[in-house]
Design a protein around this motif. Structure first.
Motif, PDB file in Angstrom:
ATOM      1  N   ASN A 276       0.806  -1.224   0.000  1.00  0.00           N
ATOM      2  CA  ASN A 276       0.000   0.000   0.000  1.00  0.00           C
ATOM      3  C   ASN A 276       0.838   1.273   0.000  1.00  0.00           C
ATOM      4  N   HIS A 277       2.018   1.278   0.636  1.00  0.00           N
ATOM      5  CA  HIS A 277       2.826   2.492   0.660  1.00  0.00           C
ATOM      6  C   HIS A 277       3.530   2.741  -0.673  1.00  0.00           C
ATOM      7  N   LYS A 278       3.510   1.766  -1.580  1.00  0.00           N
ATOM      8  CA  LYS A 278       4.142   1.925  -2.900  1.00  0.00           C
ATOM      9  C   LYS A 278       3.127   2.202  -3.999  1.00  0.00           C
TER      10      LYS A 278
ATOM     11  N   GLU B 228      -7.359   7.845   1.245  1.00  0.00           N
ATOM     12  CA  GLU B 228      -6.329   7.713   0.215  1.00  0.00           C
ATOM     13  C   GLU B 228      -6.898   7.496  -1.187  1.00  0.00           C
TER      14      GLU B 228
END
Length: 200
Positions: free
Chosen positions: A18-20, A120
């Motif tokens: 998710n952070h990428k 997000e």
């Protein structure tokens, strides 16, 4: 990242931690906005696609049956034989012209799932819309209301039976296949849910 064609456009799938995802997605959108064709890569991909179409006749009979079934259920589908006929004449400038025409008007539909903060997805979609629709010279314009799909369901007339027979494309393959497709009614709402489900 995976890009695939659909009946009414193309689909980009971005998968990762998710952070990428935001970084990957911004890279993809950036490449779409600044599209360029590399002649060497174009020739390689053109040859690969040509071989794929030429090898279609050697696919298993059930795969060929599924392909013909998709042609029957979709309007204005271009058969692989016609695509193969066009490929030798396709040049880089044709691709560049088509790219500009394809992106002149777009409809974006996004699906974001898994481990991601609730706000997000909105931020991601806003970024995509800004790239496509904002600025002094936007990359694209939104579709006209009349261009939106009116329906995504193919409804067969009640009691209509149709058999489409096609001879196998590989004469040395003695196998054959039968694909039986049945469209049934819409199921009633389930329990207290207001959702209706199509059953096929």
């Amino acid at each position: 990242m995976k890009t695939s064609n659909t009946d009414n456009g193309f689909q980009v799938t971005v998968v990762g931690y998710n952070h990428k995802l935001r970084v990957l997605l911004e890279t993809v959108v950036g490449k779409i906005a600044n599209f360029e064709v590399k002649l060497g890569r174009f020739s390689v991909i053109k040859e690969m696609v040509t071989k794929d179409y030429q090898n279609f006749k050697f696919q298993q009979p059930y795969q060929q049956a599924m392909y013909y079934y998709s042609l029957i259920l979709h309007d204005q589908a271009l058969p692989w034989t016609e695509q193969l006929e066009v490929l030798p004449h396709l040049q880089v400038d044709n691709l560049l012209k088509f790219y500009l025409q394809m992106l002149s008007r777009t409809f974006l539909e996004c699906y974001i799932a898994r481990n991601i903060e609730p706000k997000e997805p909105e931020s991601i979609i806003q970024h995509i819309e800004d790239v496509f629709y904002k600025g002094l010279q936007p990359l694209s314009l939104a579709l006209f209301a009349s261009q939106h799909l009116s329906t995504r369901v193919v409804k067969l007339v009640r009691g209509l039976n149709y058999s489409y027979n096609a001879e196998g494309l590989n004469p040395s393959d003695e196998n054959s296949a039968l694909l039986h497709y049945i469209q049934v009614h819409v199921l009633k709402a389930l329990g207290n849910s207001n959702e209706y489900h199509n059953a096929l």
